[in-house]
Design an enzyme around this catalytic site. Structure first.
Site, PDB file in Angstrom:
ATOM      1  N   LYS C  78       0.665  -0.872   0.035  1.00 30.22           N
ATOM      2  CA  LYS C  78      -0.128   0.338   0.258  1.00 30.22           C
ATOM      3  C   LYS C  78       0.934   1.288  -0.279  1.00 30.22           C
ATOM      4  CE  LYS C  78      -4.071   2.233   2.896  1.00 30.22           C
ATOM      5  NZ  LYS C  78      -4.787   1.657   3.993  1.00 30.22           N
ATOM      6  N   SER C 158     -10.197   1.991   2.772  1.00 27.04           N
ATOM      7  CA  SER C 158      -8.992   2.832   1.707  1.00 27.04           C
ATOM      8  C   SER C 158      -7.832   2.015   1.151  1.00 27.04           C
ATOM      9  CB  SER C 158      -8.112   3.875   3.095  1.00 27.04           C
ATOM     10  OG  SER C 158      -7.290   3.506   3.430  1.00 27.04           O
ATOM     11  N   SER C 182     -10.398   0.110   6.870  1.00 27.41           N
ATOM     12  CA  SER C 182      -9.608   0.354   5.515  1.00 27.41           C
ATOM     13  C   SER C 182      -8.843  -1.146   5.274  1.00 27.41           C
ATOM     14  CB  SER C 182      -8.805   1.067   5.452  1.00 27.41           C
ATOM     15  OG  SER C 182      -9.275   2.784   5.744  1.00 27.41           O
TER      16      SER C 182
END
Ligand SMILES: [Mg+2]
Ligand SMILES: [Zn+2]
Lengths: 491, 95, 493
Positions: C78, C158, C182
């Protein structure tokens, strides 16, 4: 609060009391910063002592330095303050180029150290207690340089994150002398403790001074805060100026606006800071990157046991050795000075004589030469030796001073110097008698005179001392002169 | 509690986020939508409850006083939009 | 015949050890898959050269018999994890060109274990979002589509790029971060496994902060076993993070198949919410039946303050974020506005230009709730509610060992469908947020398909540092659910 009428300052119509509180930022003596492993040394190249944490790079986290915590506790103990077993770090949020994270990690609601007190020494041996409100740990900011270019400021983060102790007093001071005495005493204490070097030129200690005035008996007036005063002299000047300014405003029917002001050392004035007083709203909240700081009683006790003898205790002990309160206060004001004195005692110097000798002879020479006691060219052992020669009547007081100058310039063992240069005091009575007789014979007119004015005896003594090159024992000369001239008594 | 234009302008100023005039009204509406929804927290009886300061039950670890970082000014300023002689450069700051 | 990208991480690990495939071959396969799936917008930065270089080194070590636990396994990271020498954006324009001179602890742990980095995945800006629509680099497209529809769906957020990359078989597994859901929410709507560990289990050092007291890194994988493997090598006790907890990292793979016999599964009644689709309720019920069928005991519990979790979260998280994001000021790194006339102008315009709408909104909310006069009414009250929420969980765990809940209130939705109303977007995290507030571990496991054929997940919540039991229960659901569904590779056509 005790009434101290003498402290009042006179305005045009009334007498006013000046009320002073202080926030002192003292840089913690440590190798590394409060929350990062970057160095703290003064004067490094720009941004060369900055870690990614100090530069607030994304994802960087603070980890607290044990030494800085210990130093805060040590200072708290030295201020006879309450050590809080649990304290909390908060974020103080505001934007400024020298504050990389956009917040300063400080302690707001739960500081590491609570209430304590400092005894200040005033002229004439008088002392006063100044209350300490709290001491907390926080990060220093970086430095912005404004003079390099007309359009730009330059930012150096070397100082950013260095540990500071913010020491907050109660509004207990009542004049510029007390304010200066407090800062001086605080500096002495932290230097004894080894928690701050007290170097005001390098910004290791800076004071924010809160000043208000009131008529005696009235509630506190509105205060102004004078920021970052960085010398003892400026503190006194700033207080004097600011108090006068406030009195003038109040007596002419005005009122004091609470504001932050700067002291301008060149003009000797305070002035309101130019940055518009946009309402500060620091949005304090507990720093979620740090857990509460918990101190074990065992660790606090361990630190307490390692505390050195502090100036107040030392002063009492020195007085017990026979020193005057004044001499003791002078000696303990700097730890190095007290250490020097004690090193002389360790060489068997007599305390009172040693104190007089240091205060009257040695420190004056050091001051004049601009040399610190640590760099004194004459060692405690050499001074003790000179005092021993004096005490044993080997040399006279006059020779002792000369000897000090010789050792200062050339070094060497005072005993050896005295012997090698024939500085021994002349105590042999027959030799002195010969010199006295010679002077009497050479000055019959003075002999006539002295019979009417016995005070003139001193003139004969002086002549003999001169002839002996200062080596004759003055007491012996005096006795013999009187005997030969037939002047009785020891007047 | 709800916010008005003046409050939103003040907050934006505190947060150093430029808010053009035409964005003020929409922002007032958006924030009031969120704040109105948050308002339900006032129903909770929090009498005598300690606010959480840390979700982990652990003492703060203390590190040793050793220099482990720094010494590389170029890495510190490498990402900066404007620098000179390893200083960060910003528009003139007036005190 | 299955392709190299069809491997689970455990299978790939075994194949590499058996030398039936090389790390370079495996890495090539994923690099091609990524190139063929650019329309999903799952990656912000691809690092194929670095990947091949790492893979070659892995092959050398494997040949020497010197393989590390994750040797040669290609992963996606990420873009919230700082990676040394590789641009790290946090999905924001303000960090568009930021190249960290340091590596996050979690990613460093993975490289030290031999893993291969394929690139940095797209995400909601500063991890603020539940649909991956707030990224400066554009929305991520969910590999799943409803029925025969061509409509693009969100992958959740997210960690939407990581979820899409795992679901679309563009990597073996990926890292995510979870502040309010997330990891688990995108995992659930993308048909993969997502685990949020106990707060303090994975170091936060080097991860761009959103809300410090809630942020936690975790694995996003195809299977529960892969999550167990990856977590073991993400987690560590890190002296650089003061909130990293001194609990040794366990071998989570061991005991994974131990089953749930005798385990007490709590069903919190407050998770039954008005307006949730019946299929969510049905899935939840089915999950409880599966576990019961495997010998678990089902216990009704109450988490009384659940409904206050989301509003409390939307005070605490923005408050911390408003402070954490103050460092993005255009001075030391990141976007700086042009032609500024003074310092304030530089700050205000750099930040207004650099932050997207959702970030600006949350920074303003956070600034407001911390400001003088509102701090006690909002922030302190929210932290008190947080104490109550944590207490609820502690009480529940007196009568049960894990909790079973839905992971999300619905399946993936269409891009743009919820972006007009912040609050309705926030409601996507209603089942995941309480866990972050209490700092507990939780896993989302694919458990079935919606009426329209989209994946749905179930969540298992455990006691602090009891990731082992959470994984074991998750594995039991995985076994019972026989999920096995994968999206059609419409993008590869
Ligand atoms: Mg202050
Ligand atoms: Zn301060």
């Amino acid at each position: 609060m005790s009434e101290r009428g003498a402290k009042l300052i006179k305005g045009a119509t009334d007498a006013w009391e000046v009320v002073i509180g202080m926030e002192v930022h003292a840089q913690v003596l440590s190798e590394a910063k409060l929350f990062s492993g970057a160095a703290t040394a003064f004067g490094a190249d720009p941004n060369s002592q900055v870690s990614f944490v100090d530069a607030a790079m994304p994802g960087m986290l603070p980890v607290i330095n044990r030494k800085c915590v210990e130093q805060a506790v040590r200072t708290g103990l030295g201020l006879k303050a309450k050590i809080n077993h649990r304290s909390q770090f908060d974020r103080k949020n505001y934007f400024y180029p020298d504050l990389p994270a956009g917040y300063q990690i400080s302690q707001y609601k739960q500081p590491i150290v609570g209430e304590g007190e400092v005894t200040i020494d005033l002229p004439g041996g008088e002392t006063r207690q100044i209350g300490i409100e709290r001491l907390h740990l926080e990060q220093d900011a970086g430095k912005s340089l404004h003079d390099q270019r007309p359009e730009h400021s330059y930012v150096d983060l070397n100082r950013a994150g260095v540990a500071l102790m913010e020491i907050v007093t109660k509004p207990d001071m009542r004049g510029s002398d007390e304010a200066a005495a407090f800062l001086r005493k605080l500096r002495t204490i932290v230097r004894y403790l080894g928690t701050c070097d007290g170097n005001m030129d390098e910004g290791s200690m800076r004071a924010d001074v809160n000043i208000s005035v009131r008529r005696p008996g009235e509630p506190y007036g509105t205060r102004c805060e004078i920021k970052n005063v960085n010398s003892m002299r400026f503190i006194a000047q700033a207080v004097e100026y600011e108090a006068r300014r406030q009195v003038d405003i109040l007596e002419s029917g005005g009122s004091i606006r609470q504001e932050t002001r700067l002291f301008d050392p060149r003009a000797g004035e305070t002035r309101a800071m130019r940055s518009k007083e946009e309402a500060h709203d620091y949005r304090y909240f507990p720093d979620p990157d740090l857990l509460p700081l918990e101190l074990s009683p065992a660790w606090i006790n361990e630190i307490a046991r390692s505390l050195p003898e502090l100036p107040d205790q030392k002063k009492v002990r020195f007085i017990g050795l026979g020193l005057s309160s004044y001499d003791a206060a002078v000696l303990v004001a700097e730890k190095e000075t007290a250490d020097y004195f004690e090193a002389m005692l360790a060489e068997d110097a007599e305390p009172k004589a040693a104190a007089n000798w240091l205060n009257n002879e040695v420190f004056g020479r050091l001051n004049k030469a601009g040399v610190s006691v640590l760099a004194s060219p004459v060692s405690p052992a050499q001074n003790a030796a000179i005092l021993r020669l004096l005490k044993d009547n080997v040399i006279s007081g006059k020779i002792a001073k000369d000897l000090l100058d010789i050792v200062w310039d050339e070094g060497g063992d005072p005993y050896v110097i005295v012997n090698a240069r024939g500085l021994r005091q002349m105590s042999d009575a027959s030799a002195i008698e010969r010199m006295v007789d010679a002077v009497i014979k050479a000055h019959p007119d003075k002999v006539e005179e002295v019979r009417k004015k016995p005070k003139l005896t001193g003139w004969f003594v002086g002549q003999v001392m001169k002839q002996s090159g200062g080596k004759a024992n003055p007491q012996a000369v005096n006795d013999i002169v009187k005997a030969r001239l037939g002047i009785g008594g020891q007047g | 509690m709800s916010v008005d234009k003046q409050t939103v302008r003040r907050i934006a100023k505190l947060a150093r986020i430029a808010l053009p005039d035409e964005r003020v009204d929409p922002m007032v509406a958006e924030l009031n939508g969120i704040l109105g929804w948050i308002e339900q927290l006032q129903e909770v009886d929090v009498e005598g409850v300690e606010p959480m300061t840390s979700v982990v039950a652990q003492k703060l670890r203390l590190r040793d006083d050793v220099i482990t970082a720094g010494g590389d000014a170029t890495a510190i300023v490498a990402n900066a939009p404007q620098t000179e002689d390893n200083f960060f450069v910003v528009p003139k700051v007036v005190e | 015949m299955i392709g190299l990208t069809d491997f689970t991480m455990a299978e790939a690990r075994d194949a590499l050890r058996a030398r039936t495939v090389s790390a370079s071959e495996l890495t090539h396969a994923f690099i091609s898959a990524i190139e063929g799936a650019r329309c999903l917008n799952a990656f912000v930065t691809e690092t194929p050269e670095r990947a091949l270089d790492m893979a070659r080194q892995s092959d050398t070590r494997i040949a020497r018999g010197d393989a590390r636990p994750l040797e040669g396994l290609p992963l996606a990271i990420k873009d919230l994890f700082c990676t040394k020498g590789v641009r790290t954006t946090a999905g924001s324009k303000i960090l568009n060109n930021f190249v960290p001179p340091y590596e996050s602890t979690v990613s460093q742990n993975l490289w030290d274990a031999g893993a291969v980095m394929l690139g940095k995945t797209n995400m909601d800006e500063f991890a603020m979002g539940s649909s991956n629509e707030t990224s400066h680099f554009g929305p991520v497209i969910n590999p799943w589509r409803a029925g025969n529809s061509n409509r693009n769906l969100v992958p959740g957020g997210s960690s939407g790029g990581s979820a899409a990359a795992v679901a679309g078989q563009l990597c073996l597994a990926a890292t995510g971060t979870d502040t309010g859901g997330s990891i688990r929410q995108p995992a659930a709507v993308s048909g993969i496994v997502g685990l949020k560990p106990t707060y303090g289990r994975c170091s936060r050092w080097g991860i761009v902060a959103f809300a410090s007291s809630l942020d936690q890194a975790g694995p996003m994988t195809r299977t529960v076993r892969d999550a167990a493997i990856l977590l073991r090598h993400m987690a560590s006790v890190d002296e650089k993070d003061s909130t990293s907890v001194d609990v040794p990292v366990a071998d989570y793979e061991e005991g994974l198949d131990g089953g749930v016999k005798g385990l007490r599964i709590g069903i919190p009644k407050e998770y039954r919410i008005d307006g949730a689709p019946p299929e969510i309720e049905a899935l939840w019920h089915r999950g409880a039946e599966w576990l019961k069928g495997q010998g678990a005991e089902i216990v009704d519990v109450s988490l009384a303050h659940t409904k206050f979790a989301l509003p409390a979260y939307y005070i605490v998280a923005p408050a911390e974020a408003s402070s954490n994001l103050a460092r993005y000021d255009g001075v030391r790194y990141g976007h700086r506005a042009a032609n500024t006339h003074d310092l304030t102008d530089l700050y205000e315009r750099s930040r207004a230009e650099g932050f997207g709408a959702e970030v600006r909104r949350r920074v303003l909310v956070g600034t407001y709730v911390l400001s003088a006069g509102y701090y006690d009414a909002y922030y302190v009250r929210a932290q008190k509610v947080r104490t109550l929420i944590k207490r609820d969980f502690e009480q529940a765990f007196e009568t049960c060992d894990v909790l079973l809940t839905p992971a999300t209130p619905g399946a993936a939705f269409a891009i743009g469908e919820k972006s007009d109303d912040p609050v309705s977007m926030y409601l996507n995290d209603v089942f995941t947020v309480p866990v972050n507030l209490a700092g507990l571990p939780a896993i989302s496991v694919p458990a079935g398909l919606s009426e329209t054929g989209l994946p749905l997940g179930l969540q298992v919540i455990g006691r602090a540092f009891d990731e082992a039991t959470v994984l074991r229960a998750g594995r039991a659901i995985e076994v019972a659910a026989h999920f096995g569904a994968t999206p059609k590779k419409w993008w590869a056509a």
